[in-house]
Design an enzyme around this catalytic site. Sequence first.
Site, PDB file in Angstrom:
ATOM      1  N   SER A  95      12.633  46.979 -21.720  1.00 25.13           N
ATOM      2  CA  SER A  95      11.612  47.011 -20.674  1.00 25.13           C
ATOM      3  C   SER A  95      11.262  48.453 -20.307  1.00 25.13           C
ATOM      4  CB  SER A  95      12.097  46.199 -19.467  1.00 25.13           C
ATOM      5  OG  SER A  95      11.057  45.934 -18.560  1.00 25.13           O
ATOM      6  N   ASP A 224       7.739  35.934 -22.716  1.00 23.18           N
ATOM      7  CA  ASP A 224       7.977  37.011 -21.735  1.00 23.18           C
ATOM      8  C   ASP A 224       6.950  36.898 -20.610  1.00 23.18           C
ATOM      9  OD1 ASP A 224       8.181  39.492 -20.370  1.00 23.18           O
ATOM     10  OD2 ASP A 224       8.883  40.480 -22.200  1.00 23.18           O
ATOM     11  N   HIS A 253      11.833  37.536 -20.851  1.00 18.50           N
ATOM     12  CA  HIS A 253      11.926  38.992 -20.747  1.00 18.50           C
ATOM     13  C   HIS A 253      13.385  39.426 -20.657  1.00 18.50           C
ATOM     14  CE1 HIS A 253      10.548  43.040 -19.933  1.00 18.50           C
ATOM     15  NE2 HIS A 253      11.299  43.095 -18.852  1.00 18.50           N
TER      16      HIS A 253
END
Length: 273
Positions: A95, A224, A253
Site C-alpha cells: 500500500s 481491493d 487490500h
Amino acid sequence: MPYITTSDGTEIYYTEQGTGRPVILSHGWPLSSDAWQVELKLLADAGYRAIAHDRRGHGRSSQTYSGNDMDTYAKDLAELVEALDLTDIVLIGHSTGGGEVVRYAAQYGVGRVSKIFTAGAVPPIMLKSDSNPEGTPIEALDAIREGVLKDRSQYYKDLSVAFYGANREGATVSQGAKDDFWRQGMAVGLAAAYDCVKAFSETDFTEDLEALTVPVFIAQGDADQIVPIAAAALKSIHLVKDGTLKVYPGAPHGIYGAYQDELDQDILKFVGE
C-alpha cells in the site's frame, strides 16, 4: 528497542530477524512494522535478514508533526539503509509502503537495491483526475481525513472491514485481525495519520517507476476496496522496465487469510530467484 535518528532528529524504530541477504518490508497506512510479523519470521526462517521499520509518525517512531510526505519517508528509509550499511537489498512494500519503496529505490537505491516486490501499492497515483479516471475521488479521500479527525478510533474499526474485505459474501475475517488493525492505527499520531492521506493519494510515482531498472513484482487483489487496481497495479506494470504482474482473484487490500498464504509463497520465490 533499536532506533536510528534521522538528520532532522526523528527517531525511526525498526525490528530485524535472521541473518543473510537483507529484505526490507515497508508497511501500509495506518499500520506499523507489526503488520509484517508473519513475513519477518518466514523470511528469517528462509535464511534472510528481514527488517521492518515504523514510518515516522507511526508505531514506535517519533510522533512527527512535519515531514509526513513521501519524499521524507523515502529519505528516512535511505538513512536507515545507510545506518545499517545494507546492499543487495530486496524491498517489499504494501500500500503506502509500496510507494515508499518505489520512491526510495528510484531516488536513493541505485547500487543498493536488487529487487522490489509491491502488494496493493499506491503507485503510479491514486487520486482520480481527468488523466486518471480510474482513481479515487478527492471526496473519498476527504472523508478519510474527516473520519480520522472526528473519531479516529471508530473510523479505524469501520475501515478494517473494507481493508480485509470482511464485507464480502463468504468472508471469514477474524475479530482479532480487525482489532489488530485498530490497535496499530491508534498508535499513529493524528498529524501523521492526517497528512499521510495526501502523501499516499496525491504523490505521482510515474517517473519513479520508469526509472527502475531492477526486477519488480507487482501484486494486487482484484477485490481491493482501498486502492483501485485499475489505477494501481494495472497501470504500474506498463511503466516498469522489468515487471511481473500477478492479480489475486477475490483478494482484498489487507494481507490476510488465503491471500496472505499465497502472497507469502510468491514473496519467498521472488526473493530466492
